[in-house]
Design a protein around this motif. Structure first.
Motif, PDB file in Angstrom:
ATOM      1  N   GLY A  31       0.572  -0.844  -0.161  1.00 27.39           N
ATOM      2  CA  GLY A  31      -0.028   0.033   0.193  1.00 27.39           C
ATOM      3  C   GLY A  31       1.099   1.413  -0.325  1.00 27.39           C
ATOM      4  N   LEU A  32       2.089   1.462  -0.313  1.00 22.64           N
ATOM      5  CA  LEU A  32       3.137   2.547   0.072  1.00 22.64           C
ATOM      6  C   LEU A  32       3.190   3.055  -1.731  1.00 22.64           C
ATOM      7  N   LEU A  33       3.237   1.981  -1.942  1.00 19.74           N
ATOM      8  CA  LEU A  33       4.335   2.179  -3.703  1.00 19.74           C
ATOM      9  C   LEU A  33       3.080   2.647  -5.153  1.00 19.74           C
ATOM     10  N   ALA A  34       4.073   3.274  -5.605  1.00 23.83           N
ATOM     11  CA  ALA A  34       2.258   3.611  -6.371  1.00 23.83           C
ATOM     12  C   ALA A  34       2.836   2.201  -7.761  1.00 23.83           C
ATOM     13  N   GLU A  35       3.689   2.078  -8.285  1.00 20.81           N
ATOM     14  CA  GLU A  35       3.855   0.966  -9.171  1.00 20.81           C
ATOM     15  C   GLU A  35       5.190  -0.206  -8.375  1.00 20.81           C
ATOM     16  N   SER A  36       4.927  -1.000  -9.557  1.00 19.98           N
ATOM     17  CA  SER A  36       5.349  -2.734  -8.662  1.00 19.98           C
ATOM     18  C   SER A  36       7.065  -2.221  -8.974  1.00 19.98           C
ATOM     19  N   ILE A  37       7.896  -3.165  -7.666  1.00 15.48           N
ATOM     20  CA  ILE A  37       8.904  -2.962  -8.017  1.00 15.48           C
ATOM     21  C   ILE A  37       9.358  -3.888  -9.624  1.00 15.48           C
ATOM     22  N   GLU A  38      10.755  -2.901  -9.379  1.00 18.06           N
ATOM     23  CA  GLU A  38      10.595  -3.332 -11.203  1.00 18.06           C
ATOM     24  C   GLU A  38      12.534  -3.281 -10.937  1.00 18.06           C
ATOM     25  N   VAL A  39      12.801  -4.415 -10.373  1.00 20.62           N
ATOM     26  CA  VAL A  39      13.868  -5.581 -11.161  1.00 20.62           C
ATOM     27  C   VAL A  39      14.881  -5.950 -11.541  1.00 20.62           C
ATOM     28  N   SER A  40      15.832  -5.598 -12.032  1.00 19.99           N
ATOM     29  CA  SER A  40      16.667  -6.390 -12.988  1.00 19.99           C
ATOM     30  C   SER A  40      18.161  -6.973 -11.944  1.00 19.99           C
ATOM     31  N   LEU A  41      18.027  -8.033 -12.629  1.00 14.16           N
ATOM     32  CA  LEU A  41      19.241  -8.644 -12.717  1.00 14.16           C
ATOM     33  C   LEU A  41      19.985  -8.831 -13.427  1.00 14.16           C
ATOM     34  N   LEU A  42      21.709  -8.370 -13.025  1.00 13.08           N
ATOM     35  CA  LEU A  42      22.551  -8.001 -13.432  1.00 13.08           C
ATOM     36  C   LEU A  42      23.577  -9.383 -13.628  1.00 13.08           C
ATOM     37  N   GLN A  43      24.323  -9.809 -14.606  1.00 19.27           N
ATOM     38  CA  GLN A  43      25.256 -10.944 -14.494  1.00 19.27           C
ATOM     39  C   GLN A  43      26.844  -9.756 -14.599  1.00 19.27           C
ATOM     40  N   PRO A  44      27.804  -9.529 -13.265  1.00 17.83           N
ATOM     41  CA  PRO A  44      29.081  -8.702 -13.578  1.00 17.83           C
ATOM     42  C   PRO A  44      29.688  -9.232 -14.978  1.00 17.83           C
ATOM     43  N   LEU A  45      30.167  -7.697 -15.406  1.00 14.67           N
ATOM     44  CA  LEU A  45      31.453  -7.823 -16.451  1.00 14.67           C
ATOM     45  C   LEU A  45      32.538  -7.443 -16.310  1.00 14.67           C
ATOM     46  N   PRO A  46      32.989  -8.100 -15.457  1.00 20.42           N
ATOM     47  CA  PRO A  46      34.553  -7.100 -14.691  1.00 20.42           C
ATOM     48  C   PRO A  46      35.620  -6.667 -15.748  1.00 20.42           C
ATOM     49  N   ALA A  47      36.419  -6.625 -15.781  1.00 21.89           N
ATOM     50  CA  ALA A  47      37.506  -5.673 -17.032  1.00 21.89           C
ATOM     51  C   ALA A  47      38.263  -4.946 -16.234  1.00 21.89           C
ATOM     52  N   GLY A  48      39.198  -4.206 -16.597  1.00 23.73           N
ATOM     53  CA  GLY A  48      40.065  -3.717 -16.157  1.00 23.73           C
ATOM     54  C   GLY A  48      40.585  -3.448 -14.772  1.00 23.73           C
ATOM     55  N   ASP A  49      40.595  -2.383 -13.702  1.00 22.41           N
ATOM     56  CA  ASP A  49      41.250  -2.836 -12.449  1.00 22.41           C
ATOM     57  C   ASP A  49      40.592  -3.951 -11.491  1.00 22.41           C
ATOM     58  N   GLY A  50      40.634  -5.118 -11.039  1.00 22.63           N
ATOM     59  CA  GLY A  50      39.828  -6.404 -10.116  1.00 22.63           C
ATOM     60  C   GLY A  50      38.915  -5.892  -9.541  1.00 22.63           C
ATOM     61  N   GLU A  51      39.453  -4.311  -8.579  1.00 21.85           N
ATOM     62  CA  GLU A  51      38.338  -4.026  -8.050  1.00 21.85           C
ATOM     63  C   GLU A  51      37.196  -2.435  -8.653  1.00 21.85           C
ATOM     64  N   LEU A  52      37.865  -1.994  -9.522  1.00 23.88           N
ATOM     65  CA  LEU A  52      36.844  -0.920  -9.862  1.00 23.88           C
ATOM     66  C   LEU A  52      36.248  -1.363 -10.367  1.00 23.88           C
ATOM     67  N   GLY A  53      36.441  -2.610 -11.694  1.00 21.43           N
ATOM     68  CA  GLY A  53      35.935  -3.017 -12.743  1.00 21.43           C
ATOM     69  C   GLY A  53      34.429  -4.146 -11.994  1.00 21.43           C
ATOM     70  N   ALA A  54      34.282  -4.237 -11.176  1.00 22.09           N
ATOM     71  CA  ALA A  54      33.308  -5.379 -10.673  1.00 22.09           C
ATOM     72  C   ALA A  54      32.418  -4.691  -9.499  1.00 22.09           C
ATOM     73  N   LEU A  55      31.301  -5.234  -9.057  1.00 25.61           N
ATOM     74  CA  LEU A  55      30.368  -4.273  -7.967  1.00 25.61           C
ATOM     75  C   LEU A  55      30.349  -5.221  -6.921  1.00 25.61           C
TER      76      LEU A  55
END
Length: 107
Positions: free
Chosen positions: A83-107
């Motif tokens: 009862g608090l939301l104006a619309e359904s929650i929009e969910v995106s599933l993401l697959q990491p694509l690491p690149a560059g610096d190992g720590e900076l290039g991936a979440l």
């Protein structure tokens, strides 16, 4: 996406007008509960956005994400958001694509 690979989730929540504070409070509780209760949680962070809120999540595996979806923290959040939301929650599933610096290039 293999079950043992990390899974990143982005969830967009748009509150009804005047319900922003209630949604924020529910998200703050859900973040704390998820951190405490859900194994495999590498990141679960809520943010304000232009239209409401965004939750960015990182799970060690698809199995851990699935367990979160059936767990107590998610169930409590779902109940609180009723009862608090104006619309359904929009969910995106993401697959990491690491690149560059190992720590900076991936979440």
């Amino acid at each position: 996406m293999a079950d043992s690979e990390p899974v990143v989730v982005v969830a967009d929540l748009v509150p009804l007008p005047g319900k922003e504070d209630a949604v924020e409070a529910a998200l703050r509780r859900a973040v704390a509960a998820t951190h405490e209760q859900d194994a495999g949680c590498e990141l679960y962070a809520a943010h304000r956005s232009r239209t409401g809120f965004v939750v960015i999540e990182k799970w060690s595996s698809a199995e851990d994400l699935q367990k979160h979806g059936g767990g107590a923290a998610f169930a409590a959040l779902s109940a609180e958001l009723d009862g608090l939301l104006a619309e359904s929650i929009e969910v995106s599933l993401l697959q990491p694509l690491p690149a560059g610096d190992g720590e900076l290039g991936a979440l």
